[in-house]
Design an enzyme around this catalytic site. Structure first.
Site, PDB file in Angstrom:
ATOM      1  N   HIS A 173       0.868  -1.178   0.000  1.00  0.00           N
ATOM      2  CA  HIS A 173       0.000   0.000   0.000  1.00  0.00           C
ATOM      3  C   HIS A 173       0.909   1.234   0.000  1.00  0.00           C
ATOM      4  O   HIS A 173       1.438   1.610   1.039  1.00  0.00           O
ATOM      5  CB  HIS A 173      -0.920   0.007   1.226  1.00  0.00           C
ATOM      6  CG  HIS A 173      -1.666  -1.281   1.394  1.00  0.00           C
ATOM      7  ND1 HIS A 173      -1.699  -1.980   2.573  1.00  0.00           N
ATOM      8  CD2 HIS A 173      -2.383  -2.011   0.500  1.00  0.00           C
ATOM      9  CE1 HIS A 173      -2.419  -3.086   2.399  1.00  0.00           C
ATOM     10  NE2 HIS A 173      -2.835  -3.118   1.156  1.00  0.00           N
TER      11      HIS A 173
HETATM   12  C1  FAD Z   1      -0.240  -8.476  -4.170  1.00  0.00           C
HETATM   13  C2  FAD Z   1      -1.014  -7.237  -3.807  1.00  0.00           C
HETATM   14  C3  FAD Z   1      -2.166  -7.352  -3.028  1.00  0.00           C
HETATM   15  C4  FAD Z   1      -2.883  -6.203  -2.679  1.00  0.00           C
HETATM   16  N1  FAD Z   1      -4.021  -6.346  -1.938  1.00  0.00           N
HETATM   17  C5  FAD Z   1      -4.694  -5.256  -1.539  1.00  0.00           C
HETATM   18  C6  FAD Z   1      -5.885  -5.364  -0.757  1.00  0.00           C
HETATM   19  O1  FAD Z   1      -6.359  -6.444  -0.446  1.00  0.00           O
HETATM   20  N2  FAD Z   1      -6.503  -4.220  -0.375  1.00  0.00           N
HETATM   21  C7  FAD Z   1      -6.023  -3.001  -0.692  1.00  0.00           C
HETATM   22  O2  FAD Z   1      -6.601  -2.008  -0.256  1.00  0.00           O
HETATM   23  N3  FAD Z   1      -4.945  -2.864  -1.486  1.00  0.00           N
HETATM   24  C8  FAD Z   1      -4.266  -3.959  -1.910  1.00  0.00           C
HETATM   25  N4  FAD Z   1      -3.163  -3.813  -2.714  1.00  0.00           N
HETATM   26  C9  FAD Z   1      -2.774  -2.450  -3.139  1.00  0.00           C
HETATM   27  C10 FAD Z   1      -3.554  -1.996  -4.364  1.00  0.00           C
HETATM   28  O3  FAD Z   1      -3.344  -2.879  -5.428  1.00  0.00           O
HETATM   29  C11 FAD Z   1      -3.119  -0.591  -4.741  1.00  0.00           C
HETATM   30  O4  FAD Z   1      -3.250   0.253  -3.631  1.00  0.00           O
HETATM   31  C12 FAD Z   1      -3.955   0.019  -5.868  1.00  0.00           C
HETATM   32  O5  FAD Z   1      -3.989  -0.834  -6.978  1.00  0.00           O
HETATM   33  C13 FAD Z   1      -3.395   1.388  -6.263  1.00  0.00           C
HETATM   34  O6  FAD Z   1      -4.160   1.909  -7.313  1.00  0.00           O
HETATM   35  P1  FAD Z   1      -3.623   3.125  -8.192  1.00  0.00           P
HETATM   36  O7  FAD Z   1      -4.633   3.359  -9.233  1.00  0.00           O
HETATM   37  O8  FAD Z   1      -3.236   4.243  -7.306  1.00  0.00           O
HETATM   38  O9  FAD Z   1      -2.239   2.619  -8.805  1.00  0.00           O
HETATM   39  P2  FAD Z   1      -1.926   1.411  -9.783  1.00  0.00           P
HETATM   40  O10 FAD Z   1      -2.946   0.368  -9.663  1.00  0.00           O
HETATM   41  O11 FAD Z   1      -0.514   1.068  -9.550  1.00  0.00           O
HETATM   42  O12 FAD Z   1      -2.107   2.053 -11.214  1.00  0.00           O
HETATM   43  C14 FAD Z   1      -1.221   3.003 -11.727  1.00  0.00           C
HETATM   44  C15 FAD Z   1      -1.196   2.892 -13.235  1.00  0.00           C
HETATM   45  O13 FAD Z   1      -0.359   3.919 -13.747  1.00  0.00           O
HETATM   46  C16 FAD Z   1       0.461   3.396 -14.749  1.00  0.00           C
HETATM   47  N5  FAD Z   1       1.675   4.209 -14.822  1.00  0.00           N
HETATM   48  C17 FAD Z   1       2.689   4.244 -13.926  1.00  0.00           C
HETATM   49  N6  FAD Z   1       3.635   5.095 -14.345  1.00  0.00           N
HETATM   50  C18 FAD Z   1       3.195   5.635 -15.506  1.00  0.00           C
HETATM   51  C19 FAD Z   1       3.743   6.580 -16.422  1.00  0.00           C
HETATM   52  N7  FAD Z   1       4.912   7.162 -16.202  1.00  0.00           N
HETATM   53  N8  FAD Z   1       3.034   6.879 -17.543  1.00  0.00           N
HETATM   54  C20 FAD Z   1       1.826   6.286 -17.779  1.00  0.00           C
HETATM   55  N9  FAD Z   1       1.270   5.399 -16.936  1.00  0.00           N
HETATM   56  C21 FAD Z   1       1.949   5.073 -15.810  1.00  0.00           C
HETATM   57  C22 FAD Z   1       0.718   1.977 -14.289  1.00  0.00           C
HETATM   58  O14 FAD Z   1       1.130   1.158 -15.362  1.00  0.00           O
HETATM   59  C23 FAD Z   1      -0.619   1.577 -13.722  1.00  0.00           C
HETATM   60  O15 FAD Z   1      -1.470   1.029 -14.664  1.00  0.00           O
HETATM   61  C24 FAD Z   1      -2.435  -4.927  -3.099  1.00  0.00           C
HETATM   62  C25 FAD Z   1      -1.300  -4.818  -3.905  1.00  0.00           C
HETATM   63  C26 FAD Z   1      -0.593  -5.947  -4.257  1.00  0.00           C
HETATM   64  C27 FAD Z   1       0.626  -5.792  -5.106  1.00  0.00           C
END
Ligand code: FAD
Ligand code: SF4
Lengths: 547, 178
Positions: free
Chosen positions: A481
């Site tokens: 996280h």
């Molecule tokens: C194994 C695992 C289990 C988890 N389980 C839980 C859970 O049970 N409960 C919970 O609350 N959270 C959990 N999490 C955490 C959760 O997955 C993340 O908090 C959440 O997905 C974050 O969402 P986000 O949209 O902020 O970022 P992300 O899902 O990381 O999305 C960001 C996106 O931006 C893109 N990106 C990055 N850099 C660039 C760039 N320079 N240019 C263009 N695009 C870019 C990436 O490719 C990605 O698609 C878990 C994580 C993992 C790894």
């Protein structure tokens, strides 16, 4: 050929945060263009990648997601792979080995889907306990956004208020679906925990419970939520992408944003990105949203430093990249004489939350305890084979090791500490962009909690379960996280974004998600990231309507 | 060529299994033979020998198509694999073991023992370890999943109808037959 596209809203990142904002802006009638660094891959490809892994790699959740050279993420299969992207330093570097994947849909592809809200106290650590920071608003402000996030992602949860979290608060809407049933392991943990004053609650989880929701089928207990739900019963942002396109949104994949451009009025004017041929393109718009996650967003802001923004974009406070948080985790691998039988139902389905709250937080961190509910047959099978057994003895040992072992975990609430800092490494990636360097030290608040509070409690829980052998991890691990790197606050002097995740320095730049979180709490954080995304989306739509 | 079965004094179940293996092998080879109008006689088919040895080492129902893949992977990564199988087969014929528990202690040659353990491991784990890479030859067919399949899901395969599981703990002693 370089291109220059334009849209009302430019969103970088197609994870849950980016997708929630995209849909809301589209629903309000605005045009949306999304840039995504990684590839767009079908679910069956990932399931196939997973099934083709040798069994010793099946617990590496990122293994079915091989990164593209232009969009690297941490890989953990080997030590050398582990060191090839994130440049981690500091006493607890291992506790920042974040397992996100840079694929369209982001890290919810392989999240567990657990959705604990933060509590009113979690948002007021400074005024209640004199540690950390207070959030820019109270729980009452966040509550309706939590409810909207739960409905947007399809979070199931218990109807009985005594089993809901946070306790003694009012929910504006019930969960859209009832709870997921416990398997034998989680029921046993619940019963045993109760005998020592720990309440194991059914977890709110973004998983369809008993019914279809949002065009996705009900959970059938495939027990594969990480690394991928084969049937999309668990919410992941990849399921939102076709809907976004159907509403008119445009998604450009394999587009790595590397520079945010500002004009003389301190407005964002364009985002520049590389395609896989290393050709640079730019996109322009009215509102810009960086939703690349808590590591990639601060990295992109720092990469954008120039004469106008010498410390990076949105960084007049020098807080971009500081206060990096995650819940430092310890795990206990336990062996029992009686079968516990994890592996029935989803990979996680409950947690002990009452250990996260209390006056002790003046001195040390609160924590969440839980048990992994993964089927342990792969681990049990490999361990029994390792012993050189055969015939009936082999079968009996596989069954015993699968049924009579478990992994308990404890995840500690982190404090925002300015020395936990993301900077740009001198090591470059395939595109020639600086890799993120992160210094991480869990801090005394967490260390004190582990020695005085959580490790003794973890042992007590294990013994109550009938453990005959307990192995506790020798160092803190990551919980995945990612929080804090673009911290929220009312004062532009010591924070990066305001209460709507708008950059203090640039009024058409939004940095929603984990980076904005002021403190981390003990529970899984994505539901809070999603709530902040929806709050930011309201502000974006409001700003476009009035501007 | 003499059938590897002729000198065996193994128990009835094993004998039946062994015979059915050879019958399957023969009919497989026959049908192939018919299609190709030439080819080796059934019992020189190395997969049949491999299955014969496997059936002694692994006391469960073994799928010949999985055996075919395991044999193929071992042939790629192990030098002289068919000869190693031949050695094990000869030993089985010589010692007529009642079961794997009786057969393994007769393997005093460490190399033969290693080959036997690798074969057992491949059937259970679904993987053949090579020097530079692992060969995954099966997933849901891996026997390690069958040992607990009365309770635990094979990860990524559905266990039940929606919310169709419960918290009943099953005895360790109720070993599924497979
Ligand atoms: C194994 C695992 C289990 C988890 N389980 C839980 C859970 O049970 N409960 C919970 O609350 N959270 C959990 N999490 C955490 C959760 O997955 C993340 O908090 C959440 O997905 C974050 O969402 P986000 O949209 O902020 O970022 P992300 O899902 O990381 O999305 C960001 C996106 O931006 C893109 N990106 C990055 N850099 C660039 C760039 N320079 N240019 C263009 N695009 C870019 C990436 O490719 C990605 O698609 C878990 C994580 C993992 C790894
Ligand atoms: S238990 Fe299975 S169906 Fe349910 S969410 Fe997890 S992987 Fe999907």
């Amino acid at each position: 050929m370089p291109s220059n596209l334009s849209s009302d809203v430019i969103i970088v990142g197609t994870g849950v945060v980016g997708c929630l904002i995209a849909e809301q802006a589209l629903d309000a009638g605005f045009s949306v263009l999304m840039l995504e660094a990684g590839p767009r891959v079908s679910r069956d490809t990932i399931v196939e990648n997973y099934r083709n892994l040798p069994p010793r790699l099946r617990n590496h959740w990122n293994a079915p997601y091989p990164p593209k050279p232009w969009a690297p993420h941490l890989e953990t299969r080997t030590e050398s792979e582990g060191a090839s992207y994130l440049d981690l330093i500091g006493p607890n570097a291992k506790a920042y080995e974040q397992g996100y994947v840079r694929y369209a849909g982001g890290a919810t592809w392989h999240w567990a889907g657990i959705c604990w809200r933060m509590t009113p106290d979690d948002l007021r650590l400074k005024s209640l306990y004199g540690v950390g920071r207070d959030w820019a608003f109270s729980y009452d402000v966040l509550e309706p956004y939590y409810a909207r996030a739960e409905h947007a992602m399809g979070v199931c949860g218990p109807r009985d208020p005594a089993l809901q979290w946070p306790p003694n608060t009012t929910r504006s809407r019930p969960y859209p679906m009832g709870p997921i049933p416990f398997g034998p392991g989680e029921q046993r943990l619940t019963d045993v925990a109760a005998t020592i004053g720990m309440q194991n609650l059914p977890a709110p989880q973004a998983r369809n419970s008993g019914v279809s929701f949002d065009g996705r089928p009900p959970c059938c207990g495939n027990n594969n939520c990480f690394p991928v739900c084969p049937i999309a019963a668990k919410y992941d942002a990849a399921t939102a992408l076709p809907r976004i396109e159907a509403k008119g949104g445009k998604i450009i994949t394999n587009a790595v944003a590397y520079r945010v451009e500002t004009n003389s009025q301190k407005k964002i004017e364009a985002i520049h990105y590389f395609d896989p041929n290393k050709t640079s393109h730019s996109v322009s718009g009215k509102i810009f949203v960086l939703a690349c996650n808590g590591i990639e967003t601060p990295k992109l802001l720092l990469l954008s430093a120039n004469e106008k923004n010498p410390h990076g974009v949105a960084n007049s406070s020098d807080q971009v990249g500081r206060n990096m948080m995650d819940q430092p985790k310890l795990v206990a691998d336990v062996e029992m004489t009686e079968p516990l039988w994890t592996g029935v139902g989803p990979v996680q389905s409950s947690s002990i939350m009452n250990t996260s709250q209390g006056d002790f937080r003046r001195d040390y961190a609160g924590a969440m305890f839980r048990m992994e509910n993964m089927a342990r047959s792969t681990l049990g099978g490999l361990a029994a084979l390792e012993k050189g057994l055969y015939g009936k003895a082999l079968d009996q040992e596989i069954r015993r090791l699968s049924a009579c072992t478990a992994r308990l975990t404890v995840e500690h609430e982190p404090l925002p500490l300015s020395f936990n800092r993301l900077t740009l490494s001198d090591k470059k990636d395939w595109l020639g962009l600086s890799r993120p360097r992160i210094y991480y030290d869990v801090g005394d608040y967490v260390r004190r909690s582990a020695t005085q509070y959580t490790v003794p409690l973890l042992k007590k829980l294990a013994i109550a379960l009938g453990a005959t052998d307990i192995k506790i991890s020798p160092e803190f691990l990551h919980s995945d996280h990612i929080m804090g790197g673009t911290i929220m606050g009312n004062d532009p002097v010591d924070s990066v974004v305001d209460a709507d995740c708008r950059a203090h320095d640039h009024d058409n730049l939004f940095l929603p998600g984990g980076g904005a979180m002021t403190t981390g709490g003990s529970g899984n954080s994505t539901i809070t990231m999603a709530a902040l995304a929806i709050k930011a989306a309201d502000a974006i739509v409001g700003q476009l309507n009035h501007g | 060529m003499r059938s590897p079965c002729t000198k065996l004094k193994i128990n009835r179940r094993r004998l039946l299994l062994g015979m059915s293996a050879l019958a399957t092998a023969a009919s497989f080879a026959q049908s192939r033979g018919l299609a190709e109008s030439s080819g080796p006689p059934s019992l020189t088919d190395p997969v049949s020998h491999f299955m014969f040895v496997s059936r002694v080492l692994v006391p469960h129902e073994l799928d010949r198509s999985v055996g075919h893949r395991i044999h193929g992977a071992f042939s790629d990564v192990e030098e002289d694999f068919d000869n190693k199988i031949k050695e094990l087969q000869d030993l089985i014929i010589k010692t007529s073991p009642v079961d794997v528990e009786h057969f393994m202690p007769t393997l005093t040659d460490i190399k033969q023992k290693n080959t036997a353990m690798k074969i057992i491991s491949a059937w259970y784990s679904g993987v053949v370890n090579g020097k530079s890479k692992d060969h995954t030859i099966g997933f849901e067919s891996s026997l390690m999943y069958k040992v607990t399949n009365d309770v635990m899901t094979i990860p990524s395969y559905a266990k039940s109808a929606p919310n169709g599981w419960n918290s009943t703990a099953v005895s360790l002693l109720n070993m599924p037959s497979f």
